[in-house]
Design a protein around this motif. Structure first.
Motif, PDB file in Angstrom:
ATOM      1  N   PRO A  36      -1.361   0.027   9.463  1.00 25.21           N
ATOM      2  CA  PRO A  36      -0.730   0.096   8.149  1.00 25.21           C
ATOM      3  C   PRO A  36       0.727  -0.290   8.222  1.00 25.21           C
ATOM      4  O   PRO A  36       1.388  -0.048   9.227  1.00 25.21           O
ATOM      5  CB  PRO A  36      -0.878   1.564   7.779  1.00 25.21           C
ATOM      6  N   PHE A  37       1.209  -0.889   7.152  1.00 29.28           N
ATOM      7  CA  PHE A  37       2.624  -1.174   7.070  1.00 29.28           C
ATOM      8  C   PHE A  37       3.370   0.088   6.674  1.00 29.28           C
ATOM      9  O   PHE A  37       2.867   0.908   5.924  1.00 29.28           O
ATOM     10  CB  PHE A  37       2.885  -2.271   6.021  1.00 29.28           C
ATOM     11  N   GLN A  38       4.593   0.205   7.152  1.00 27.54           N
ATOM     12  CA  GLN A  38       5.374   1.411   6.888  1.00 27.54           C
ATOM     13  C   GLN A  38       5.809   1.476   5.434  1.00 27.54           C
ATOM     14  O   GLN A  38       6.228   0.506   4.852  1.00 27.54           O
ATOM     15  CB  GLN A  38       6.609   1.402   7.804  1.00 27.54           C
ATOM     16  N   ASP A  39       5.731   2.654   4.862  1.00 27.02           N
ATOM     17  CA  ASP A  39       6.162   2.890   3.489  1.00 27.02           C
ATOM     18  C   ASP A  39       7.684   2.931   3.446  1.00 27.02           C
ATOM     19  O   ASP A  39       8.297   3.745   4.127  1.00 27.02           O
ATOM     20  CB  ASP A  39       5.590   4.227   3.006  1.00 27.02           C
ATOM     21  N   PRO A  40       8.343   2.067   2.651  1.00 26.92           N
ATOM     22  CA  PRO A  40       9.803   2.060   2.628  1.00 26.92           C
ATOM     23  C   PRO A  40      10.412   3.138   1.757  1.00 26.92           C
ATOM     24  O   PRO A  40      11.620   3.297   1.720  1.00 26.92           O
ATOM     25  CB  PRO A  40      10.114   0.675   2.062  1.00 26.92           C
ATOM     26  N   LYS A  41       9.619   3.886   1.024  1.00 25.33           N
ATOM     27  CA  LYS A  41      10.174   4.813   0.040  1.00 25.33           C
ATOM     28  C   LYS A  41      10.538   6.142   0.669  1.00 25.33           C
ATOM     29  O   LYS A  41       9.977   7.180   0.367  1.00 25.33           O
ATOM     30  CB  LYS A  41       9.172   5.013  -1.104  1.00 25.33           C
ATOM     31  N   HIS A  42      11.479   6.102   1.632  1.00 27.03           N
ATOM     32  CA  HIS A  42      11.980   7.334   2.227  1.00 27.03           C
ATOM     33  C   HIS A  42      13.050   7.934   1.329  1.00 27.03           C
ATOM     34  O   HIS A  42      13.779   7.225   0.663  1.00 27.03           O
ATOM     35  CB  HIS A  42      12.616   7.040   3.597  1.00 27.03           C
ATOM     36  N   LYS A  43      13.157   9.239   1.346  1.00 28.12           N
ATOM     37  CA  LYS A  43      14.217   9.916   0.617  1.00 28.12           C
ATOM     38  C   LYS A  43      15.360  10.244   1.575  1.00 28.12           C
ATOM     39  O   LYS A  43      15.170  10.423   2.760  1.00 28.12           O
ATOM     40  CB  LYS A  43      13.687  11.194  -0.033  1.00 28.12           C
ATOM     41  N   ARG A  50      16.818   0.014   5.815  1.00 31.05           N
ATOM     42  CA  ARG A  50      15.869  -0.827   5.108  1.00 31.05           C
ATOM     43  C   ARG A  50      14.530  -0.734   5.819  1.00 31.05           C
ATOM     44  O   ARG A  50      14.478  -0.543   7.027  1.00 31.05           O
ATOM     45  CB  ARG A  50      16.332  -2.282   5.067  1.00 31.05           C
ATOM     46  N   GLY A  51      13.490  -0.855   5.078  1.00 33.01           N
ATOM     47  CA  GLY A  51      12.157  -0.752   5.660  1.00 33.01           C
ATOM     48  C   GLY A  51      11.338  -1.964   5.328  1.00 33.01           C
ATOM     49  O   GLY A  51      11.759  -2.849   4.589  1.00 33.01           O
ATOM     50  N   PRO A  52      10.130  -2.083   5.895  1.00 27.91           N
ATOM     51  CA  PRO A  52       9.240  -3.182   5.569  1.00 27.91           C
ATOM     52  C   PRO A  52       8.911  -3.204   4.089  1.00 27.91           C
ATOM     53  O   PRO A  52       8.974  -2.202   3.402  1.00 27.91           O
ATOM     54  CB  PRO A  52       7.995  -2.874   6.415  1.00 27.91           C
ATOM     55  N   SER A  53       8.512  -4.349   3.597  1.00 27.22           N
ATOM     56  CA  SER A  53       8.316  -4.518   2.155  1.00 27.22           C
ATOM     57  C   SER A  53       6.912  -4.207   1.697  1.00 27.22           C
ATOM     58  O   SER A  53       6.634  -4.199   0.519  1.00 27.22           O
ATOM     59  CB  SER A  53       8.650  -5.975   1.772  1.00 27.22           C
ATOM     60  N   THR A  54       6.001  -3.966   2.630  1.00 22.52           N
ATOM     61  CA  THR A  54       4.625  -3.724   2.254  1.00 22.52           C
ATOM     62  C   THR A  54       4.286  -2.269   2.424  1.00 22.52           C
ATOM     63  O   THR A  54       4.692  -1.648   3.389  1.00 22.52           O
ATOM     64  CB  THR A  54       3.671  -4.563   3.139  1.00 22.52           C
ATOM     65  N   THR A  55       3.535  -1.694   1.509  1.00 23.50           N
ATOM     66  CA  THR A  55       3.182  -0.280   1.584  1.00 23.50           C
ATOM     67  C   THR A  55       1.686  -0.109   1.642  1.00 23.50           C
ATOM     68  O   THR A  55       0.914  -1.002   1.335  1.00 23.50           O
ATOM     69  CB  THR A  55       3.706   0.483   0.349  1.00 23.50           C
ATOM     70  N   VAL A  56       1.274   1.061   2.064  1.00 23.22           N
ATOM     71  CA  VAL A  56      -0.122   1.447   2.052  1.00 23.22           C
ATOM     72  C   VAL A  56      -0.255   2.661   1.153  1.00 23.22           C
ATOM     73  O   VAL A  56       0.426   3.652   1.338  1.00 23.22           O
ATOM     74  CB  VAL A  56      -0.605   1.801   3.482  1.00 23.22           C
ATOM     75  N   SER A  57      -1.118   2.600   0.193  1.00 19.28           N
ATOM     76  CA  SER A  57      -1.287   3.717  -0.721  1.00 19.28           C
ATOM     77  C   SER A  57      -2.089   4.810  -0.060  1.00 19.28           C
ATOM     78  O   SER A  57      -3.147   4.559   0.506  1.00 19.28           O
ATOM     79  CB  SER A  57      -2.029   3.235  -1.985  1.00 19.28           C
ATOM     80  N   PRO A  58      -1.611   6.054  -0.089  1.00 24.38           N
ATOM     81  CA  PRO A  58      -2.344   7.149   0.529  1.00 24.38           C
ATOM     82  C   PRO A  58      -3.715   7.341  -0.073  1.00 24.38           C
ATOM     83  O   PRO A  58      -4.615   7.842   0.572  1.00 24.38           O
ATOM     84  CB  PRO A  58      -1.444   8.368   0.286  1.00 24.38           C
ATOM     85  N   SER A  59      -3.889   6.976  -1.322  1.00 21.98           N
ATOM     86  CA  SER A  59      -5.160   7.207  -1.983  1.00 21.98           C
ATOM     87  C   SER A  59      -6.134   6.057  -1.801  1.00 21.98           C
ATOM     88  O   SER A  59      -7.285   6.131  -2.212  1.00 21.98           O
ATOM     89  CB  SER A  59      -4.917   7.422  -3.489  1.00 21.98           C
ATOM     90  N   SER A  60      -5.677   4.978  -1.184  1.00 22.35           N
ATOM     91  CA  SER A  60      -6.533   3.812  -1.027  1.00 22.35           C
ATOM     92  C   SER A  60      -7.648   4.116  -0.052  1.00 22.35           C
ATOM     93  O   SER A  60      -7.469   4.767   0.960  1.00 22.35           O
ATOM     94  CB  SER A  60      -5.705   2.621  -0.509  1.00 22.35           C
ATOM     95  N   SER A  61      -8.830   3.583  -0.329  1.00 16.58           N
ATOM     96  CA  SER A  61      -9.955   3.804   0.559  1.00 16.58           C
ATOM     97  C   SER A  61     -10.051   2.722   1.615  1.00 16.58           C
ATOM     98  O   SER A  61     -10.899   2.782   2.495  1.00 16.58           O
ATOM     99  CB  SER A  61     -11.267   3.822  -0.254  1.00 16.58           C
ATOM    100  N   SER A  62      -9.221   1.701   1.531  1.00 17.60           N
ATOM    101  CA  SER A  62      -9.223   0.636   2.528  1.00 17.60           C
ATOM    102  C   SER A  62      -7.864   0.550   3.170  1.00 17.60           C
ATOM    103  O   SER A  62      -6.875   1.002   2.657  1.00 17.60           O
ATOM    104  CB  SER A  62      -9.567  -0.707   1.868  1.00 17.60           C
ATOM    105  N   VAL A  63      -7.810  -0.066   4.335  1.00 20.04           N
ATOM    106  CA  VAL A  63      -6.584  -0.217   5.086  1.00 20.04           C
ATOM    107  C   VAL A  63      -6.391  -1.683   5.410  1.00 20.04           C
ATOM    108  O   VAL A  63      -7.343  -2.390   5.718  1.00 20.04           O
ATOM    109  CB  VAL A  63      -6.647   0.598   6.401  1.00 20.04           C
ATOM    110  N   HIS A 212       2.936   9.843   3.911  1.00 19.23           N
ATOM    111  CA  HIS A 212       2.781   8.404   3.691  1.00 19.23           C
ATOM    112  C   HIS A 212       1.317   7.997   3.481  1.00 19.23           C
ATOM    113  O   HIS A 212       1.025   7.155   2.630  1.00 19.23           O
ATOM    114  CB  HIS A 212       3.333   7.632   4.891  1.00 19.23           C
ATOM    115  N   TYR A 213       0.411   8.580   4.276  1.00 21.18           N
ATOM    116  CA  TYR A 213      -0.960   8.063   4.305  1.00 21.18           C
ATOM    117  C   TYR A 213      -2.025   9.083   3.928  1.00 21.18           C
ATOM    118  O   TYR A 213      -3.215   8.754   3.928  1.00 21.18           O
ATOM    119  CB  TYR A 213      -1.265   7.499   5.697  1.00 21.18           C
TER     120      TYR A 213
END
Length: 405
Positions: A36-43, A50-63, A212-213
């Motif tokens: 998975p790509f790292q989620d950039p939305k850190h608080k 800066r983080g990678p531009s691609t995210t993985v949705s925790p609710s997604s059933s695919s990776v 994140h995941y």
């Protein structure tokens, strides 16, 4: 009949097409991997993160599936051209080099085998968590495992064991911090500010995976543990304790004084009157925690009931879980320079950066006798029991001069 024969021919042709498609896909991918790509939305990120531009949705059933960029031993970024193979020196010089490399590899195998023997029970040593599965470790206890997806590296940092410089290297590799002078990610570990690398928001750790995941977290951790290169650096446990005391309690440190030093003074200091509220006031008055009070605090059952040890004196087996994580490289502070050089080659990033040089912690094993002189023998032995798993796991000799004199 003609229709039936046509359907059979179509089925056979379709099957052949699927087989060819599978073969072509397998050759292209090499092996199936889930990264998975790292989620950039850190608080609460520090300025310049800066983080990678691609995210993985925790609710997604695919990776997302991506092509493997490295072998199990780790690799550098696919976009970075590989380092040219240098021309090998000839004769005796080359033989010495190969013998040295062979010695280093044998030493690593011995260190790893030592952990296997202790964790398997071969050494008849019991300690908390030895036999539990990785899945049983709470997320909060995985906060020292830093993940770099770009280079497929997992680093378990141990405070007081060159962790500042190794965190600097992880920052450079992950390109997670922008230099204000260039407006680009740092490329030289030495130039990364030491105070920033300890900001937890800067690093992706296993402890953050749930956020994140979600339900994919444990599965993703298992995949990364299987395919990524995992390393840590260790140190003589008693020497690490002395270093932690000197750095955090032996000099004015407001945070550590309020949380730990003042507690030690109140419980074991026998000081008349109230304890100073600040480290500055306490040190100015000459009333500060002693090493003996520190040891008494570590042995006090009340300390363990209150909370797990602070990371600076928490046992390495509780920080990095060597019985559950099969580390590919175990470095030692005592051989920091040679181990670091060997590790960067293993990670295949030695053409990108070097381990930062400069002053290092000088607390040495030869100091142990002096530091423990005021500690009763019974307390020294109790302290050894507390840290014995680290001594045994990482092959450090029993400190006889401390335990029997």
């Amino acid at each position: 009949m003609g229709t039936w024969r046509g359907l059979r021919v179509a089925f056979v042709l379709g099957s052949l097409f699927m087989v060819l498609l599978i073969i072509a896909y397998w050759d292209d991918v090499g092996r199936p991997n889930l990264y998975p790509f790292q989620d950039p939305k850190h608080k609460s990120l520090p300025s310049g993160w800066r983080g990678p531009s691609t995210t993985v949705s925790p609710s997604s059933s695919s990776v997302v599936q991506v092509q493997t960029r490295a072998s199990v031993a780790g690799s550098s970024n696919a976009e970075i051209p590989p380092e040219e193979t240098p021309e090998k020196p000839a004769g005796e010089r080359q033989m010495r080099k190969e013998e040295g490399e062979g010695d280093e590899e044998r030493e690593q195998e011995a260190r790893k085998q030592r952990i296997v023997d202790v964790c398997s029970g071969k050494e008849a040593l019991e300690f908390p968590g030895r036999t539990r599965a990785f899945e049983q470790i709470p997320f909060r206890e995985l906060d020292h495992l830093i993940v770099d997806d770009t280079h497929q590296i997992i680093y378990c940092y141990v405070p007081k064991v060159a962790c500042t410089n190794w965190k600097r290297i992880m920052v450079v590799l992950s390109q997670s911090l922008i230099s204000p002078s260039t407006g680009k990610p740092y490329t030289d570990p030495q130039s990364v500010p030491a105070d920033l690398v300890h900001n937890s928001s800067l690093h992706l750790t296993f402890a953050k995976f749930w956020r994140h995941y979600g339900s994919l977290s444990r599965h993703l951790m298992a995949l990364k543990l299987q395919h990524y290169t995992k390393f840590l650096f260790v140190r003589d446990p008693f020497v690490r304790l002395i270093s932690a005391f000197r750095n955090k309690l032996g000099r004015p440190n407001e945070d550590f004084y309020r949380q730990f030093g003042s507690v030690m003074l109140r419980r074991y200091g026998n000081a008349s009157g109230s304890v100073a509220e600040t480290a500055a006031e306490a040190f100015a008055a000459g009333i500060k925690p002693t090493f003996r009070q520190f040891v008494t605090y570590l042995l006090d059952p009340e300390t363990e009931r209150e909370s797990i040890f602070n990371e600076h004196w928490r046992q390495v087996y509780r920080l990095c879980h060597p019985c559950q994580v099969k580390y590919d490289f175990i470095g030692r502070l005592e051989t920091l320079e040679t181990d670091s050089e060997q590790l960067l080659k293993l990670l295949k990033v030695d053409h990108l950066l070097q381990f930062p040089s400069g002053p290092r912690n000088r607390t040495a094993a030869s100091w142990e006798t002096d530091w423990f002189a005021e500690i009763p023998i019974t307390e020294r032995r109790e302290l050894y029991k507390l840290y014995k798993p680290d001594f045994e796991l990482f092959g450090y000799a029993t400190p006889d001069s401390v335990l029997h004199h």
